[in-house]
Design an enzyme around this catalytic site. Structure first.
Site, mmCIF file in Angstrom:
data_model
loop_
_atom_site.group_PDB
_atom_site.id
_atom_site.type_symbol
_atom_site.label_atom_id
_atom_site.label_comp_id
_atom_site.label_asym_id
_atom_site.label_seq_id
_atom_site.Cartn_x
_atom_site.Cartn_y
_atom_site.Cartn_z
ATOM 1 N N GLY A 303 -3.122 -13.794 20.151
ATOM 2 C CA GLY A 303 -2.693 -15.182 20.318
ATOM 3 C C GLY A 303 -2.792 -15.954 19.010
ATOM 4 N N SER A 304 -3.147 -17.234 19.115
ATOM 5 C CA SER A 304 -3.015 -18.153 17.972
ATOM 6 C C SER A 304 -3.947 -17.871 16.799
ATOM 7 C CB SER A 304 -3.207 -19.595 18.444
ATOM 8 O OG SER A 304 -2.134 -19.976 19.271
#
Length: 570
Positions: A303-304
């Site tokens: 993810g981020s």
């Protein structure tokens, strides 16, 4: 008559000659056996007359970085019987059945088995063995032995691992450094007669065992204890499936703490804990899950937090500057896909710096497109994402990446914000370390040195550093950007009073999509201008609020608040 005498005379000399030859042959054979082969034959004779019993060597001690014992040895005994020496088999069977708490049937089979030596039970407590010895029944042998003992039970169970019945390493560091830790067994040689019965009054020959070498780790007992307590607390509060935390030094790769809860009791590794007992599969499958260390053995979509890698590639390629302007309407159309931002109403106009602080997906999709698939994969390679980290633990997994020919606009867009690729948590830490430490890749590791049990000589371990992964200018920019994430952006909950902290939040949706299951994570480092500690926390399937900035960031803040002053005083 003369012919008869001649014949008899010849016959006499012939017999005499044969006897002389035979005498010479026998004399030569005797000379060979008594003089030439005497030593070899003596050894063979001695081997026939000696019974050999092993004396197990104590394993080397495992210490933390400050000399705290994490794995030790406990004296135990091995009980065995020698068939030819048993005089009162029924008494022996009754005694062993009672003291060893085994079934009479099993004991009887072993006692009545015709063999030179039959092992009844190992790892017998010393008090129990002493009671058997005091009974003074012929045919029972009590040999001193050692059992691995872990003073802190569940502490660092996924890292240390454990040993089997013969003191061999099974998983974890115990397996990785087994040849260093296991030592050399000794031997007891006992004289016996042709029936295998020990000769009374004959002295035993004893070859003493050599203890294994000691191993010193970068792991810190105090940090490991504290992090494990924090992880257990957040797992309970969020009713999460598991919580993983790693702390390491991004300058040299030393791992301070590695926690994955639920852990298990190293002193009883085959007993399933309640958490694992309730899982799917048979007992062996459950045990394998319990022993497994997902931090190194499982890959996941980061993810981020992976946006750090995308930012590095764009800055290095000169495709973006800190002041570049972007616009976020809350989504971006890529081919036939509408890919949304976590802020569905959009961030509006923002600079690249603000895009990093806001963790804005459209901004990263845009700079990913600017870099292009081929160059992006080159930076994945430079940052070590196509290789294992080389951590000194068994079972390390690799990454799962799209081949270049399969990367279209949609794949490139999702890769840019950490979806559709899989890496291990340790691979992520290694890549981000290079992004903020000045540009070199470290080798995450636990072993720092070993000590020879005989000579006391110490051997220090050195690990590779790969220079030139990221320019110093880009590394400096990344430290500044990630500090802004914590001071002004989505990572505000990771701020620690009196310290400059950098970091990045992430909320990863698990496969299959739309399952409603997430991994909340935060990657942080401090001090932001020259990081000496970097941490990653993964909260797997938290119930309720699952955003990384809300759930994971505060946990890292609590950890940093306690360990940063501690590290300063080391």
């Amino acid at each position: 008559m003369s012919r008869i005498r001649i014949f008899q005379k010849r016959k006499y000399w012939f017999v005499f000659g044969c006897l002389s030859v035979l005498f010479l042959i026998l004399s030569g054979r005797l000379y060979y056996l008594m003089i030439v082969s005497s030593e070899e034959l003596s050894q063979k004779a001695l081997a026939v007359e000696q019974r050999e019993r092993a004396i197990k060597a104590a394993r080397g001690i495992i210490y933390d970085r400050n000399g705290v014992v994490l794995a030790d040895n406990q004296p135990v005994c091995t009980i065995s019987v020698i068939y030819n020496q048993v005089r009162e088999p029924e008494k022996v069977i009754r005694l062993l059945t009672k003291t060893l708490e085994m079934s009479e049937e099993d004991i009887r089979k072993k006692v009545e088995k015709v063999s030179s030596r039959e092992k009844i039970k190992s790892n017998v407590p010393k008090e129990t063995a002493d009671a058997i010895r005091e009974a003074s029944l012929e045919g029972i042998k009590v040999d001193e032995d050692y059992k691995r003992y872990y003073p802190f039970g569940q502490l660092a169970s996924k890292v240390l691992g454990f040993t089997g019945a013969d003191n061999q390493g099974i998983v974890g560091l115990e397996a990785r450094y087994d040849s260093l830790l296991r030592g050399e067994d000794g031997t007891i040689l006992t004289l016996t007669d042709f029936r295998g019965i020990e000769i009374e009054g004959a002295a035993e020959e004893r070859i003493e065992p050599i203890q294994g070498n000691s191993l010193y780790l970068s792991l810190d007992y105090n940090m490991q204890c504290f992090v494990q307590q924090v992880a257990e607390k957040v797992r309970k509060e969020k009713q999460a499936k598991s919580v993983s935390v790693i702390l390491l030094n991004p300058q040299n790769g030393e791992i301070y703490s590695m926690v994955h809860v639920p852990e298990y009791d190293l002193n009883h590794p085959f007993v399933l804990t309640e958490d694992y007992e309730q899982g799917e599969g048979n007992e062996n499958e459950k045990r394998n899950r319990m022993w497994r260390n997902p931090i190194i053995s499982d890959s996941y979509e980061p993810g981020s937090t992976f946006k750090i890698v995308t930012a590095v590639a764009a800055l290095e390629e000169g495709k973006v500057s800190v002041s570049d302007h972007f616009s976020c309407p809350g989504f971006k159309i890529v081919e036939d896909r509408r890919i949304r931002c976590h802020k569905t109403q959009g961030h509006g106009a923002e600079t690249f710096r603000e895009g990093v602080m806001n963790s804005c997906n459209p901004v990263f999709m845009e700079i990913g497109a600017r870099v292009g698939a081929k160059s992006m994969l080159e930076y994945y390679r430079k940052l070590g994402l196509y290789e294992k980290t080389g951590v000194d633990l068994p079972g390390e997994a690799g990454s799962i990446m799209h081949p270049l020919e399969n990367i279209g606009a949609v794949e490139l867009a999702t890769m840019s914000f950490g979806q559709s690729i899989q890496i291990t948590p340790l691979q992520l830490l290694r890549a981000v370390s290079a992004a903020v430490n000045g540009g070199f890749a470290i080798t995450p590791h636990l072993a720092v040195k070993s000590r020879d049990s005989v000579t006391g000589e110490e051997t220090r371990y050195f690990y590779d550093k790969k220079e030139g992964c990221v320019s110093k200018a880009t590394s400096e920019t990344m430290r500044s950007l990630l500090e802004a994430v914590v001071s002004e952006g989505t990572g505000k909950n990771a701020a620690v009073s009196g310290w400059k902290v950098g970091g990045k939040t992430a909320t990863s949706e698990k496969l299959p999509r739309r399952s409603g299951k997430y991994i909340s994570s935060f990657l942080g480092f401090a001090p932001a201008d020259h990081p000496t500690v970097m941490g990653l926390i993964l909260i797997d399937e938290p119930v309720g609020v699952y955003y990384g900035g809300t759930v994971a960031a505060p946990v890292m803040a609590e950890i940093f608040q306690n360990i940063l002053p501690y590290l300063d005083n080391l």
